[in-house]
Design a protein around this motif. Structure first.
Motif, PDB file in Angstrom:
ATOM      1  N   ARG A 160      -1.602  18.850  -8.200  1.00  0.00           N
ATOM      2  CA  ARG A 160      -0.990  18.127  -7.051  1.00  0.00           C
ATOM      3  C   ARG A 160      -1.420  16.726  -7.122  1.00  0.00           C
ATOM      4  NH1 ARG A 160      -4.265  21.542  -2.557  1.00  0.00           N
ATOM      5  NH2 ARG A 160      -3.364  23.003  -3.877  1.00  0.00           N
ATOM      6  N   LEU A 161      -2.422  16.496  -7.621  1.00  0.00           N
ATOM      7  CA  LEU A 161      -2.925  14.927  -7.417  1.00  0.00           C
ATOM      8  C   LEU A 161      -1.749  14.139  -8.395  1.00  0.00           C
ATOM      9  CD1 LEU A 161      -4.942  12.780  -6.532  1.00  0.00           C
ATOM     10  CD2 LEU A 161      -6.236  13.214  -8.513  1.00  0.00           C
ATOM     11  N   ARG A 166       2.152   9.626  -9.170  1.00  0.00           N
ATOM     12  CA  ARG A 166       3.318   9.405  -9.611  1.00  0.00           C
ATOM     13  C   ARG A 166       3.749   8.722  -8.493  1.00  0.00           C
ATOM     14  NH1 ARG A 166       4.667  13.890 -11.320  1.00  0.00           N
ATOM     15  NH2 ARG A 166       5.939  14.587  -9.564  1.00  0.00           N
ATOM     16  N   GLU A 167       3.880   9.340  -7.119  1.00  0.00           N
ATOM     17  CA  GLU A 167       4.661   8.722  -6.075  1.00  0.00           C
ATOM     18  C   GLU A 167       4.072   7.538  -5.712  1.00  0.00           C
ATOM     19  OE1 GLU A 167       4.463  11.558  -3.238  1.00  0.00           O
ATOM     20  OE2 GLU A 167       5.917  12.939  -3.879  1.00  0.00           O
ATOM     21  N   ALA A 168       2.731   7.284  -5.783  1.00  0.00           N
ATOM     22  CA  ALA A 168       2.194   5.981  -5.442  1.00  0.00           C
ATOM     23  C   ALA A 168       2.489   4.813  -6.400  1.00  0.00           C
ATOM     24  CB  ALA A 168       0.741   6.084  -5.584  1.00  0.00           C
ATOM     25  N   GLN A 169       2.541   5.232  -7.607  1.00  0.00           N
ATOM     26  CA  GLN A 169       2.909   4.335  -8.692  1.00  0.00           C
ATOM     27  C   GLN A 169       4.377   3.972  -8.832  1.00  0.00           C
ATOM     28  OE1 GLN A 169       1.031   2.792 -10.500  1.00  0.00           O
ATOM     29  NE2 GLN A 169      -0.694   3.956 -11.029  1.00  0.00           N
ATOM     30  N   GLN A 170       5.283   4.797  -8.240  1.00  0.00           N
ATOM     31  CA  GLN A 170       6.923   4.500  -8.225  1.00  0.00           C
ATOM     32  C   GLN A 170       6.796   3.757  -6.894  1.00  0.00           C
ATOM     33  OE1 GLN A 170       8.579   8.209  -7.560  1.00  0.00           O
ATOM     34  NE2 GLN A 170       8.647   8.693  -9.868  1.00  0.00           N
ATOM     35  N   LEU A 171       6.122   3.791  -5.919  1.00  0.00           N
ATOM     36  CA  LEU A 171       6.196   2.895  -4.820  1.00  0.00           C
ATOM     37  C   LEU A 171       5.861   1.390  -5.255  1.00  0.00           C
ATOM     38  CD1 LEU A 171       4.746   4.879  -1.896  1.00  0.00           C
ATOM     39  CD2 LEU A 171       7.221   4.325  -2.009  1.00  0.00           C
ATOM     40  N   LEU A 185      -0.942   6.614 -15.334  1.00  0.00           N
ATOM     41  CA  LEU A 185      -1.358   7.615 -14.695  1.00  0.00           C
ATOM     42  C   LEU A 185      -2.395   8.514 -15.152  1.00  0.00           C
ATOM     43  CD1 LEU A 185       2.526   8.736 -14.428  1.00  0.00           C
ATOM     44  CD2 LEU A 185       1.256   7.220 -12.933  1.00  0.00           C
ATOM     45  N   LEU A 186      -2.947   8.319 -16.324  1.00  0.00           N
ATOM     46  CA  LEU A 186      -3.912   9.144 -16.667  1.00  0.00           C
ATOM     47  C   LEU A 186      -5.298   9.134 -16.162  1.00  0.00           C
ATOM     48  CD1 LEU A 186      -4.364  11.531 -18.679  1.00  0.00           C
ATOM     49  CD2 LEU A 186      -4.833   9.734 -20.526  1.00  0.00           C
ATOM     50  N   LEU A 187      -5.705   8.090 -16.128  1.00  0.00           N
ATOM     51  CA  LEU A 187      -7.209   7.470 -15.393  1.00  0.00           C
ATOM     52  C   LEU A 187      -7.243   7.980 -13.960  1.00  0.00           C
ATOM     53  CD1 LEU A 187      -9.777   6.463 -16.363  1.00  0.00           C
ATOM     54  CD2 LEU A 187      -8.982   4.245 -15.807  1.00  0.00           C
ATOM     55  N   PRO A 188      -6.586   7.553 -13.153  1.00  0.00           N
ATOM     56  CA  PRO A 188      -6.559   8.130 -11.841  1.00  0.00           C
ATOM     57  C   PRO A 188      -6.316   9.414 -11.582  1.00  0.00           C
ATOM     58  CG  PRO A 188      -4.469   6.744 -12.112  1.00  0.00           C
ATOM     59  CD  PRO A 188      -5.367   6.664 -13.357  1.00  0.00           C
ATOM     60  N   LEU A 189      -5.715  10.096 -12.566  1.00  0.00           N
ATOM     61  CA  LEU A 189      -5.354  11.443 -12.429  1.00  0.00           C
ATOM     62  C   LEU A 189      -6.598  12.407 -12.935  1.00  0.00           C
ATOM     63  CD1 LEU A 189      -3.527  14.090 -12.310  1.00  0.00           C
ATOM     64  CD2 LEU A 189      -2.898  13.594 -14.360  1.00  0.00           C
ATOM     65  N   LEU A 190      -7.349  11.768 -14.124  1.00  0.00           N
ATOM     66  CA  LEU A 190      -8.820  12.604 -14.436  1.00  0.00           C
ATOM     67  C   LEU A 190      -9.705  12.387 -13.561  1.00  0.00           C
ATOM     68  CD1 LEU A 190      -8.662  11.688 -18.185  1.00  0.00           C
ATOM     69  CD2 LEU A 190      -7.886  14.122 -17.231  1.00  0.00           C
TER      70      LEU A 190
END
Length: 343
Positions: A160-161, A166-171, A185-190
C-alpha cells in the motif's frame, strides 16, 4: 444487513473451515476435483473481499503460473510414462531424454494442488481481519502475537505504501524508465514499511500484548514437562516400556499445559469486540462436516480422490456425490449472499 467489514462467522469457525479445506486438498490428486475446489475457493475469496479493495493475489492467475511451471519442471526431470511426446538428446544435461505426456500431466496436477492450497489460505486471509486472528492466540503466547501481527501486516502495508510513494514521486516529476529510476522509491518504501510495523508493535504492547517474563514456577513446570516428554520417548524407543512411557509423557504434557495456563493468567485480556456464534456458524460447520465425512468415510466414491497418470494416461473418475459434498466448503458464500440480499 451486516457491514462487509465485520465478520459474519466466528474466527474459530473460519479456522475449522480452513483446516477442512487443507485436509481435503491434500487428500485428492484428481484434477477434476482440484479444479472444482480451486474455483470454489476463489469464489469464497471474492465474496469475502471488501468492496473497493483489490485482491492481493488472484488465485486463478497464480494457478496458471503454478500449473505451467509444474508441467515444465516435471516433464524436464521425470522420464517415466508410456506416451512419449518428444525425445531430447541424451547428452543434454538434466533435460535430456524422452518427454512424456504422463509427466506433463502429473506436474500440472501438482500445480493444481499448490494453487488450491494458496486459494484456501487466500480466502481465509481475505475473510479474517488481523484483529480476529490475534484473538485466537492464547494469552500465554502474546509476544508471539506481536511478532505474527508485524509479519502478517508488513507486506500489505508495504504494498500500500509503494503506491503512495510512487504517486508522490510522480507529482514531483519523477518517472521510472529504467531500473535505476526505481532506487529513489526503495528507501522511503523500506523505511515507511518498517515504521508502520513498529507502530503496530508499540500499539499492541500498549494494549498488553507484551507479556511479562514467566515466573520461576512456570519455568520449572515447563522444564519438568519437557524432561518428562524426553524421558517418555527414551522409555518407549530405547527400553520398550510402553506403559511407563505413556504415563511419563502424559505427565509431561499435563505439566506443559498447566505451565501455559499459569503463564496466560499473568497476561490479562480485554476484548473490545466479541465474536458470537450463531446460525451462520452452524451452516458453515455443517458444510465443512459434510465435506470432511465425504473425504474420510470408507465409501466407494472416496476411491475417486486418488488418481495417477502413470504408467498410461487415463481419464480420472468423477463421482457426482463426492463433488456435491466438496461444495460444502462454499457455505461461507451462501452465508454472505444471504446476509446481503435477505432482509
Amino acid at each position: 444487513m451486516t457491514p462487509r467489514s465485520l465478520l459474519l462467522v466466528h474466527p474459530v469457525t473460519w479456522t475449522i473451515w480452513l483446516g477442512t479445506t487443507l485436509l481435503t486438498v491434500s487428500l485428492t490428486r484428481n484434477p477434476l476435483y482440484l479444479l472444482l475446489l480451486l474455483f470454489g475457493l476463489t469464489l469464497v475469496a471474492e465474496t469475502e473481499r471488501p468492496t473497493g479493495r483489490a485482491t492481493p493475489l488472484d488465485p486463478i492467475f497464480f494457478a496458471v503460473i503454478a500449473v505451467s511451471f509444474g508441467a515444465l519442471f516435471n516433464a524436464a526431470t521425470i522420464r517415466y510414462g508410456d506416451t512419449v511426446l518428444v525425445a531430447l538428446p541424451a547428452s543434454w544435461w538434466l533435460i535430456g531424454g524422452p518427454i512424456t505426456l504422463e509427466a506433463v500431466v502429473f506436474g500440472m496436477i501438482n500445480g493444481l494442488v499448490l494453487s488450491a492450497l494458496v486459494a484456501g489460505f487466500g480466502a481465509f486471509g481475505t475473510a479474517m481481519p488481523i484483529s480476529a486472528l490475534i484473538s485466537l492466540v492464547p494469552r500465554a503466547f502474546y509476544p508471539l502475537a506481536v511478532v505474527m501481527s508485524v509479519a502478517v501486516t508488513y507486506v500489505p502495508l508495504t504494498i500500500r505504501l509503494a503506491g503512495q510513494v510512487r504517486e508522490a514521486q510522480q507529482l514531483r516529476g519523477h518517472q521510472v524508465r529504467v531500473w535505476r529510476d526505481g532506487l529513489p522509491l526503495l528507501l522511503p518504501l523500506l523505511i515507511g514499511g518498517l515504521e508502520r510495523a513498529l507502530q503496530l508493535a508499540e500499539a499492541m504492547a500498549a494494549r498488553g500484548f507484551a507479556a511479562d517474563p514467566p515466573s520461576n514456577q512456570v519455568r520449572m513446570m515447563l522444564v519438568g514437562g519437557l524432561a518428562a516428554l524426553f524421558a517418555g520417548l527414551l522409555l518407549q524407543f530405547a527400553w520398550g516400556q510402553v506403559v511407563a512411557a505413556s504415563l511419563t509423557m502424559l505427565i509431561g504434557t499435563g505439566l506443559i499445559l498447566w505451565a501455559l495456563r499459569e503463564s496466560g493468567q499473568q497476561a490479562p485480556r480485554t476484548r473490545y469486540r466479541l465474536y458470537r456464534r450463531g446460525i451462520r456458524d452452524m451452516i458453515v460447520l455443517l458444510g465443512a462436516g459434510l465435506t470432511l465425512i465425504a473425504v474420510l468415510a470408507p465409501w466407494p466414491g472416496r476411491a475417486s480422490l486418488a488418481y495417477t497418470p502413470y504408467p498410461m494416461l487415463q481419464l480420472p473418475i468423477f463421482e457426482p456425490l463426492l463433488a456435491l459434498a466438496l461444495m460444502g466448503l462454499l457455505m461461507p458464500v451462501a452465508v454472505r449472499l444471504g446476509d446481503r440480499y435477505l432482509p
